[in-house]
Design a protein around this motif. Sequence first.
Motif, PDB file in Angstrom:
ATOM      1  N   ALA A  70       9.469  -2.093  -9.659  1.00 17.65           N
ATOM      2  CA  ALA A  70      10.154  -3.385  -9.672  1.00 17.65           C
ATOM      3  C   ALA A  70       9.864  -4.170  -8.395  1.00 17.65           C
ATOM      4  CB  ALA A  70      11.660  -3.177  -9.834  1.00 17.65           C
ATOM      5  N   SER A  71       9.866  -3.490  -7.265  1.00 13.82           N
ATOM      6  CA  SER A  71       9.583  -4.170  -5.993  1.00 13.82           C
ATOM      7  C   SER A  71       8.177  -4.738  -5.974  1.00 13.82           C
ATOM      8  CB  SER A  71       9.769  -3.187  -4.830  1.00 13.82           C
ATOM      9  OG  SER A  71      11.119  -2.805  -4.704  1.00 13.82           O
ATOM     10  N   ALA A  72       7.228  -3.967  -6.521  1.00  5.42           N
ATOM     11  CA  ALA A  72       5.835  -4.414  -6.518  1.00  5.42           C
ATOM     12  C   ALA A  72       5.609  -5.571  -7.485  1.00  5.42           C
ATOM     13  CB  ALA A  72       4.920  -3.253  -6.860  1.00  5.42           C
ATOM     14  N   LEU A  73       6.158  -5.453  -8.694  1.00  2.00           N
ATOM     15  CA  LEU A  73       5.911  -6.473  -9.716  1.00  2.00           C
ATOM     16  C   LEU A  73       6.675  -7.760  -9.451  1.00  2.00           C
ATOM     17  CD1 LEU A  73       5.918  -4.325 -12.996  1.00  2.00           C
ATOM     18  CD2 LEU A  73       3.955  -5.127 -11.664  1.00  2.00           C
ATOM     19  N   VAL A 126      16.822  11.064 -10.257  1.00  2.00           N
ATOM     20  CA  VAL A 126      16.635  10.396  -8.971  1.00  2.00           C
ATOM     21  C   VAL A 126      15.173   9.995  -8.779  1.00  2.00           C
ATOM     22  CG1 VAL A 126      16.674  10.747  -6.483  1.00  2.00           C
ATOM     23  CG2 VAL A 126      18.627  11.465  -7.865  1.00  2.00           C
ATOM     24  N   ALA A 127      14.256  10.901  -9.105  1.00  2.00           N
ATOM     25  CA  ALA A 127      12.833  10.612  -8.925  1.00  2.00           C
ATOM     26  C   ALA A 127      12.378   9.470  -9.829  1.00  2.00           C
ATOM     27  CB  ALA A 127      12.002  11.865  -9.194  1.00  2.00           C
ATOM     28  N   LEU A 128      12.788   9.497 -11.094  1.00  2.00           N
ATOM     29  CA  LEU A 128      12.382   8.440 -12.022  1.00  2.00           C
ATOM     30  C   LEU A 128      13.000   7.095 -11.634  1.00  2.00           C
ATOM     31  CD1 LEU A 128      12.579  10.363 -15.420  1.00  2.00           C
ATOM     32  CD2 LEU A 128      10.520   9.649 -14.179  1.00  2.00           C
ATOM     33  N   THR A 129      14.220   7.120 -11.121  1.00  2.00           N
ATOM     34  CA  THR A 129      14.838   5.885 -10.629  1.00  2.00           C
ATOM     35  C   THR A 129      14.056   5.331  -9.442  1.00  2.00           C
ATOM     36  OG1 THR A 129      17.024   6.652 -11.332  1.00  2.00           O
ATOM     37  CG2 THR A 129      16.949   4.851  -9.742  1.00  2.00           C
ATOM     38  N   GLY A 130      13.595   6.218  -8.564  1.00  2.48           N
ATOM     39  CA  GLY A 130      12.767   5.796  -7.442  1.00  2.48           C
ATOM     40  C   GLY A 130      11.482   5.134  -7.907  1.00  2.48           C
ATOM     41  N   VAL A 131      10.884   5.685  -8.961  1.00  2.00           N
ATOM     42  CA  VAL A 131       9.666   5.084  -9.526  1.00  2.00           C
ATOM     43  C   VAL A 131       9.965   3.673 -10.026  1.00  2.00           C
ATOM     44  CG1 VAL A 131       7.989   5.237 -11.398  1.00  2.00           C
ATOM     45  CG2 VAL A 131       8.620   7.295 -10.130  1.00  2.00           C
ATOM     46  N   VAL A 132      11.088   3.527 -10.741  1.00  2.36           N
ATOM     47  CA  VAL A 132      11.466   2.211 -11.279  1.00  2.36           C
ATOM     48  C   VAL A 132      11.681   1.205 -10.145  1.00  2.36           C
ATOM     49  CG1 VAL A 132      13.269   0.953 -12.518  1.00  2.36           C
ATOM     50  CG2 VAL A 132      12.464   3.158 -13.383  1.00  2.36           C
ATOM     51  N   LEU A 133      12.345   1.616  -9.072  1.00  2.00           N
ATOM     52  CA  LEU A 133      12.594   0.723  -7.943  1.00  2.00           C
ATOM     53  C   LEU A 133      11.289   0.300  -7.268  1.00  2.00           C
ATOM     54  CD1 LEU A 133      15.732   2.405  -6.318  1.00  2.00           C
ATOM     55  CD2 LEU A 133      15.651   0.284  -7.638  1.00  2.00           C
ATOM     56  N   CYS A 134      10.365   1.250  -7.113  1.00  2.00           N
ATOM     57  CA  CYS A 134       9.073   0.925  -6.496  1.00  2.00           C
ATOM     58  C   CYS A 134       8.274  -0.040  -7.365  1.00  2.00           C
ATOM     59  CB  CYS A 134       8.262   2.207  -6.271  1.00  2.00           C
ATOM     60  SG  CYS A 134       8.868   3.271  -4.948  1.00  2.00           S
ATOM     61  N   TRP A 194       0.819  -1.205   0.000  1.00  2.00           N
ATOM     62  CA  TRP A 194       0.000   0.000   0.000  1.00  2.00           C
ATOM     63  C   TRP A 194       0.858   1.262   0.000  1.00  2.00           C
ATOM     64  CZ3 TRP A 194      -4.550  -1.619  -1.189  1.00  2.00           C
ATOM     65  CH2 TRP A 194      -5.020  -2.837  -0.702  1.00  2.00           C
ATOM     66  N   ILE A 195       2.067   1.150   0.499  1.00  2.00           N
ATOM     67  CA  ILE A 195       2.951   2.317   0.573  1.00  2.00           C
ATOM     68  C   ILE A 195       3.640   2.578  -0.763  1.00  2.00           C
ATOM     69  CG2 ILE A 195       5.054   3.215   1.673  1.00  2.00           C
ATOM     70  CD1 ILE A 195       4.207   1.874   4.234  1.00  2.00           C
ATOM     71  N   HIS A 234       7.730  -8.697  -6.492  1.00  2.53           N
ATOM     72  CA  HIS A 234       7.522  -9.109  -5.098  1.00  2.53           C
ATOM     73  C   HIS A 234       8.870  -9.264  -4.376  1.00  2.53           C
ATOM     74  CE1 HIS A 234       3.269  -9.744  -5.886  1.00  2.53           C
ATOM     75  NE2 HIS A 234       3.604 -10.440  -6.951  1.00  2.53           N
ATOM     76  N   ALA A 235       9.781  -8.376  -4.723  1.00  2.00           N
ATOM     77  CA  ALA A 235      11.108  -8.349  -4.092  1.00  2.00           C
ATOM     78  C   ALA A 235      11.289  -6.964  -3.497  1.00  2.00           C
ATOM     79  CB  ALA A 235      12.198  -8.650  -5.121  1.00  2.00           C
ATOM     80  N   HIS A 236      10.777  -6.806  -2.297  1.00  2.00           N
ATOM     81  CA  HIS A 236      10.682  -5.476  -1.705  1.00  2.00           C
ATOM     82  C   HIS A 236      12.024  -4.869  -1.321  1.00  2.00           C
ATOM     83  CE1 HIS A 236       6.294  -6.579  -0.557  1.00  2.00           C
ATOM     84  NE2 HIS A 236       6.386  -6.141  -1.786  1.00  2.00           N
ATOM     85  N   GLN A 237      13.088  -5.678  -1.373  1.00  2.00           N
ATOM     86  CA  GLN A 237      14.395  -5.129  -1.026  1.00  2.00           C
ATOM     87  C   GLN A 237      14.891  -4.132  -2.073  1.00  2.00           C
ATOM     88  OE1 GLN A 237      13.753  -8.280  -1.722  1.00  2.00           O
ATOM     89  NE2 GLN A 237      15.336  -9.246  -3.015  1.00  2.00           N
ATOM     90  N   TRP A 238      14.276  -4.119  -3.258  1.00  2.00           N
ATOM     91  CA  TRP A 238      14.719  -3.168  -4.288  1.00  2.00           C
ATOM     92  C   TRP A 238      14.578  -1.731  -3.831  1.00  2.00           C
ATOM     93  CZ3 TRP A 238      17.709  -4.253  -8.209  1.00  2.00           C
ATOM     94  CH2 TRP A 238      17.720  -5.532  -8.734  1.00  2.00           C
ATOM     95  N   VAL A 239      13.529  -1.412  -3.085  1.00  2.77           N
ATOM     96  CA  VAL A 239      13.330  -0.026  -2.662  1.00  2.77           C
ATOM     97  C   VAL A 239      14.383   0.417  -1.654  1.00  2.77           C
ATOM     98  CG1 VAL A 239      10.859   0.041  -3.128  1.00  2.77           C
ATOM     99  CG2 VAL A 239      11.666  -0.777  -0.918  1.00  2.77           C
ATOM    100  N   LEU A 240      15.063  -0.558  -1.048  1.00  7.22           N
ATOM    101  CA  LEU A 240      16.097  -0.205  -0.078  1.00  7.22           C
ATOM    102  C   LEU A 240      17.317   0.416  -0.760  1.00  7.22           C
ATOM    103  CD1 LEU A 240      16.014  -3.372   2.224  1.00  7.22           C
ATOM    104  CD2 LEU A 240      14.737  -1.233   2.471  1.00  7.22           C
ATOM    105  N   PHE A 241      17.437   0.211  -2.061  1.00  6.15           N
ATOM    106  CA  PHE A 241      18.578   0.752  -2.796  1.00  6.15           C
ATOM    107  C   PHE A 241      18.399   2.224  -3.170  1.00  6.15           C
ATOM    108  CE2 PHE A 241      19.333  -3.761  -3.455  1.00  6.15           C
ATOM    109  CZ  PHE A 241      20.713  -3.840  -3.362  1.00  6.15           C
ATOM    110  N   TYR A 242      17.239   2.804  -2.862  1.00  7.47           N
ATOM    111  CA  TYR A 242      16.987   4.192  -3.270  1.00  7.47           C
ATOM    112  C   TYR A 242      18.039   5.164  -2.719  1.00  7.47           C
ATOM    113  CZ  TYR A 242      14.570   8.604  -4.079  1.00  7.47           C
ATOM    114  OH  TYR A 242      14.261   9.879  -4.476  1.00  7.47           O
ATOM    115  N   PRO A 243      18.384   5.121  -1.412  1.00 10.28           N
ATOM    116  CA  PRO A 243      19.429   6.037  -0.925  1.00 10.28           C
ATOM    117  C   PRO A 243      20.772   5.820  -1.612  1.00 10.28           C
ATOM    118  CG  PRO A 243      18.189   5.104   0.908  1.00 10.28           C
ATOM    119  CD  PRO A 243      17.804   4.336  -0.311  1.00 10.28           C
TER     120      PRO A 243
END
Length: 199
Positions: free
Chosen positions: A83-86, A73-81, A43-44, A88-97
Motif C-alpha cells: 500500500a505504501s509503495a502503490l 502479522v507477516a501478511l499484514t506487513g506485506v499489505v502495508l508495504c 528500495w527498502i 506513495h503514502a509511506h506513512q502506512w508502514v509506520l503502522f506495522y508495530p
Amino acid sequence: MWNNSSATPDVPAIPFIPILTGLMLLAWPFLIGYGLASHNLQWILPLMVLVLLLRVWQVRQHSGPLRYVILSVALTGVVLCVASALLHAHQWVLFYPVVVNLVMLVVFGCSLWTTMPMVERLARIREPNLSPAGVRYTRKVTKVWCGFFIGNGAVALFTVLYADMRLWTLWNGIIAYILMGTLMACEWLVRQRVIKHDV
C-alpha cells in the motif's frame, strides 16, 4: 530417512532463513526510518516484502500456538508495504508495530475466554502436565501480556500520529524491545518462584 538410494532425499533445513528474517523484522524501525530520512524507501519496501514472505514460507512449515498469529502479522506487513509503495503514502508502514500489538492483543485477549489461555498453550509445549497452580499462573500472565500490548500499541500509535521519526524509531526500535525483554525476565523470575512453591 529413506534407505533406498533412488528415493528423493529430504530437503535439508536452512537455518539462516529464520535468523535472517528475525533480524530483519527486529531492524524494521531502523530500516524504515533510514529509508524515509534518505528518501530510499522505494528500495527498502521490496526488501521488507521479501523478508515477510520468507517469514510466511518459514512459518507454514511448522505448527504451534502462534503459527497463525505470525502468519497474520507477516501478511499484514506485506499489505502495508504494498500500500505504501502503490499509494506513495509511506506513512502506512509506520503502522506495522501498531498492527503487531493489536493482533497479539486480540489473540491473547480472546484466548482468555477459552479453556486454555495463550500462555498456557505455550507452557504446555514444555510442560504437558501443568499443575492447577501453573494453570492459574498462566492465566494471570496472559492478562499481563494483554496489558502490555495495550500500552505498547497505544504508544506506538501515538508515535505515528505525532509524526516524529526519531521518536517513532526510538520507541519501536529500542524502548519497546527493552520493555518486552524486561517483562519476560521478570515473568521468568516469578515463574521460578511459582514452580518452587508448587513442588
